[in-house]
Design a protein around this motif. Sequence first.
Motif, mmCIF file in Angstrom:
data_model
loop_
_atom_site.group_PDB
_atom_site.id
_atom_site.type_symbol
_atom_site.label_atom_id
_atom_site.label_comp_id
_atom_site.label_asym_id
_atom_site.label_seq_id
_atom_site.Cartn_x
_atom_site.Cartn_y
_atom_site.Cartn_z
ATOM 1 N N THR A 1 83.091 -3.311 -23.446
ATOM 2 C CA THR A 1 82.716 -2.280 -22.477
ATOM 3 C C THR A 1 82.118 -1.082 -23.191
ATOM 4 O OG1 THR A 1 84.915 -1.307 -22.587
ATOM 5 C CG2 THR A 1 84.514 -2.896 -20.851
ATOM 6 N N GLU A 2 82.597 -0.779 -24.398
ATOM 7 C CA GLU A 2 82.182 0.441 -25.073
ATOM 8 C C GLU A 2 80.869 0.276 -25.815
ATOM 9 O OE1 GLU A 2 85.412 2.680 -26.979
ATOM 10 O OE2 GLU A 2 86.750 1.148 -26.248
ATOM 11 N N ASP A 3 80.328 -0.905 -25.797
ATOM 12 C CA ASP A 3 79.090 -1.152 -26.526
ATOM 13 C C ASP A 3 77.939 -0.320 -25.998
ATOM 14 O OD1 ASP A 3 77.321 -2.397 -28.273
ATOM 15 O OD2 ASP A 3 76.751 -3.872 -26.756
ATOM 16 N N THR A 4 77.922 -0.042 -24.709
ATOM 17 C CA THR A 4 76.814 0.715 -24.126
ATOM 18 C C THR A 4 77.212 2.143 -23.776
ATOM 19 O OG1 THR A 4 77.409 -0.162 -21.959
ATOM 20 C CG2 THR A 4 75.706 -1.325 -23.170
ATOM 21 N N ALA A 5 78.373 2.576 -24.234
ATOM 22 C CA ALA A 5 78.850 3.894 -23.855
ATOM 23 C C ALA A 5 78.082 4.994 -24.569
ATOM 24 C CB ALA A 5 80.349 4.022 -24.172
ATOM 25 N N CYS A 6 77.271 5.726 -23.821
ATOM 26 C CA CYS A 6 76.581 6.910 -24.318
ATOM 27 C C CYS A 6 75.653 6.630 -25.487
ATOM 28 C CB CYS A 6 77.600 7.982 -24.730
ATOM 29 S SG CYS A 6 78.682 8.491 -23.405
ATOM 30 N N ASN A 7 75.154 5.404 -25.647
ATOM 31 C CA ASN A 7 74.252 5.144 -26.758
ATOM 32 C C ASN A 7 72.788 5.191 -26.337
ATOM 33 O OD1 ASN A 7 74.175 2.787 -25.331
ATOM 34 N ND2 ASN A 7 74.568 1.426 -27.058
ATOM 35 N N PHE A 8 72.512 5.725 -25.174
ATOM 36 C CA PHE A 8 71.148 6.036 -24.776
ATOM 37 C C PHE A 8 71.212 7.090 -23.687
ATOM 38 C CE2 PHE A 8 72.584 2.636 -22.049
ATOM 39 C CZ PHE A 8 72.221 3.068 -20.792
ATOM 40 N N ARG B 1 73.247 12.871 -27.583
ATOM 41 C CA ARG B 1 74.592 12.652 -28.120
ATOM 42 C C ARG B 1 74.867 11.184 -28.397
ATOM 43 N NH1 ARG B 1 80.039 11.938 -26.703
ATOM 44 N NH2 ARG B 1 81.459 13.290 -27.869
ATOM 45 N N CYS B 2 75.470 10.924 -29.539
ATOM 46 C CA CYS B 2 75.824 9.559 -29.930
ATOM 47 C C CYS B 2 77.243 9.248 -29.486
ATOM 48 C CB CYS B 2 75.702 9.401 -31.449
ATOM 49 S SG CYS B 2 76.244 7.781 -32.061
ATOM 50 N N GLN C 1 65.714 6.375 -37.614
ATOM 51 C CA GLN C 1 65.973 7.779 -37.298
ATOM 52 C C GLN C 1 67.363 8.002 -36.703
ATOM 53 O OE1 GLN C 1 62.902 9.810 -35.016
ATOM 54 N NE2 GLN C 1 61.315 8.450 -35.822
ATOM 55 N N THR C 2 67.848 7.052 -35.939
ATOM 56 C CA THR C 2 69.106 7.257 -35.224
ATOM 57 C C THR C 2 70.281 7.358 -36.189
ATOM 58 O OG1 THR C 2 70.398 6.488 -33.330
ATOM 59 C CG2 THR C 2 69.648 4.808 -34.890
ATOM 60 N N ALA D 1 73.046 15.392 -31.364
ATOM 61 C CA ALA D 1 71.600 15.194 -31.210
ATOM 62 C C ALA D 1 71.071 14.189 -32.229
ATOM 63 C CB ALA D 1 70.871 16.528 -31.362
ATOM 64 N N GLY D 2 71.884 13.205 -32.598
ATOM 65 C CA GLY D 2 71.483 12.284 -33.650
ATOM 66 C C GLY D 2 71.036 10.917 -33.181
ATOM 67 N N ASN D 3 71.129 10.653 -31.877
ATOM 68 C CA ASN D 3 70.798 9.322 -31.359
ATOM 69 C C ASN D 3 69.371 9.323 -30.813
ATOM 70 O OD1 ASN D 3 71.058 6.689 -30.571
ATOM 71 N ND2 ASN D 3 72.967 6.992 -29.444
ATOM 72 N N PHE D 4 68.557 8.386 -31.269
ATOM 73 C CA PHE D 4 67.162 8.304 -30.847
ATOM 74 C C PHE D 4 66.854 6.879 -30.373
ATOM 75 C CE2 PHE D 4 67.409 11.751 -33.849
ATOM 76 C CZ PHE D 4 66.557 12.718 -33.342
ATOM 77 N N SER D 5 66.051 6.785 -29.299
ATOM 78 C CA SER D 5 65.667 5.457 -28.812
ATOM 79 C C SER D 5 64.387 5.545 -27.999
ATOM 80 C CB SER D 5 66.783 4.838 -27.954
ATOM 81 O OG SER D 5 66.902 5.518 -26.720
ATOM 82 N N TYR D 6 63.701 4.393 -27.882
ATOM 83 C CA TYR D 6 62.584 4.232 -26.966
ATOM 84 C C TYR D 6 63.148 3.664 -25.664
ATOM 85 C CZ TYR D 6 59.923 4.341 -31.360
ATOM 86 O OH TYR D 6 59.401 4.693 -32.578
ATOM 87 N N GLY D 7 62.446 3.902 -24.552
ATOM 88 C CA GLY D 7 62.967 3.381 -23.295
ATOM 89 C C GLY D 7 61.874 3.036 -22.298
ATOM 90 N N MET D 8 62.193 2.130 -21.399
ATOM 91 C CA MET D 8 61.285 1.801 -20.290
ATOM 92 C C MET D 8 62.116 1.308 -19.108
ATOM 93 S SD MET D 8 59.397 -1.611 -21.790
ATOM 94 C CE MET D 8 60.316 -3.032 -22.407
#
Length: 468
Positions: free
Chosen positions: A120-127, A22-23, A69-70, A30-37
């Motif tokens: 504050t909202e910059d990181t809200a639910c974006n990963f 979720r974006c 893709q995102t 189902a449109g948000n895509f990212s790599y993570g570590m």
Amino acid sequence: MAAVGGSSPSIVEYFGGEDGYRCGYCKNNAGNFSYGMWAHSMTVQDYQDLIDRGWRRSGKYIYKPIMNQTCCPQYTIRCRILHFQPSKSHKKVLKKMLKFLTQGETSKTKSEVEPMDSHTEDTACNFLLKSQPDTSRSELEPLCTYTEKVESEEEEVKGEIMGKTNAGHTQSCNEKDLSKPLDPAKVGHTPPKPGKGADLSKPPCRKAKDIRKEQKLQKLLQSQTGNHALQEAAQKSKSKANQTKSVEDFVFSTLPPDAVHKLEFTRFLCDSPLEAENPPNGPDCGYGSFHQQYWVDGKIVAVGVIDILPKCVSSVYLYYDPDYSSLSLGVYSALREIVFTRQLHEKASDLSYYYMGFYIHSCPKMRYKGQYRPSDLLCPETYVWVPTEQCLPSLERSKYCRFNLDLKAVDEGSVKELGRVRILHKRTVMPYSVYKRRRKGPSDEESVQQYATLVGQACSERMLLYKN
């Protein structure tokens, strides 16, 4: 480039690309895509290099949007603080804070300055939030280094050394009292109007009264030519009208003795994957992650999380008391962080940028970051910085853009020798070429290749990629 201060190497676990989730911006399910570590530990130099390749952290989870893709491409944005001048809306916030401190007055309505006036909202639910991997601390402590490695390796890896804090406790670093007010002015309050955000291609507006005054004096000059005194007055008035106040002029103004409130500002080292470093040529407070606390009359009203890195101050997060939301603390804290970055630059000359996280042009309410001028956006393909105003025409045509107009340009930091990627396996540091020969089971070369491509050759040769 070697790690600042010669600290222990970074240790990361790579998760790869994620399925769509979720974006938090367009609400696509189902449109948000990212790599993570996951960063068990991280040097400030490695993190500086990672954010210069489009990565960003939330706690110890470090993620990079899959830009092509995102649903809402997120471009890293930085402000060139040495040339920054506050906009009209920024000045309104600074004056509103002064009015609150001097007179105790504040509007109860939501701020009109920016549709989303807090980062504050910059990181809200974006990963997709990841929990800490089930990896024991002992597994992350190398016992030996493979001897055939070309470069010398550190033999031991320290754990996380950041001093843990909470509000107002533990290790204090460069604590300051900046209870200095701003120039008084009245600020009107009207609800925000919907739109596409600020037009960054146009210059900031001048005050109508300044324009009228200049036109009046010019007419007098035309009717009374030869009047030297009048010419000087016109030139002086024009110069004063064109003179813009710096953000320091507002932040470091003096409060009157009868001010109703007192604002204090303190800074504390806080817990994060970044290892604190204090090189002799760095800022007095050193490098690492910090809590910046805002106190009004002894009550904490906001806390900003920042990372102080070799080339920048990176704004991570802000949370504040909702009773003070009318003061636009998101904007105010960003302006104070710009001032703080300028102060750090006086001691550490390479530290000359303020990173604001991600700029999302496809989400109008997230365009406000472009108002912190001048700024640059990171090209998602070649990782070079391009002035924001040059990127806007392309972003109006397509939400995903390559900003580097040189079509022959490539990623200069791309991986060239996969075998040189550093691996931490069974408490032994070794190059991937050796790990690959020792590994049993299916090949993981595709995953390691993806990791190295995303972090770049330099980071892949410094950081330790943990393999169980």
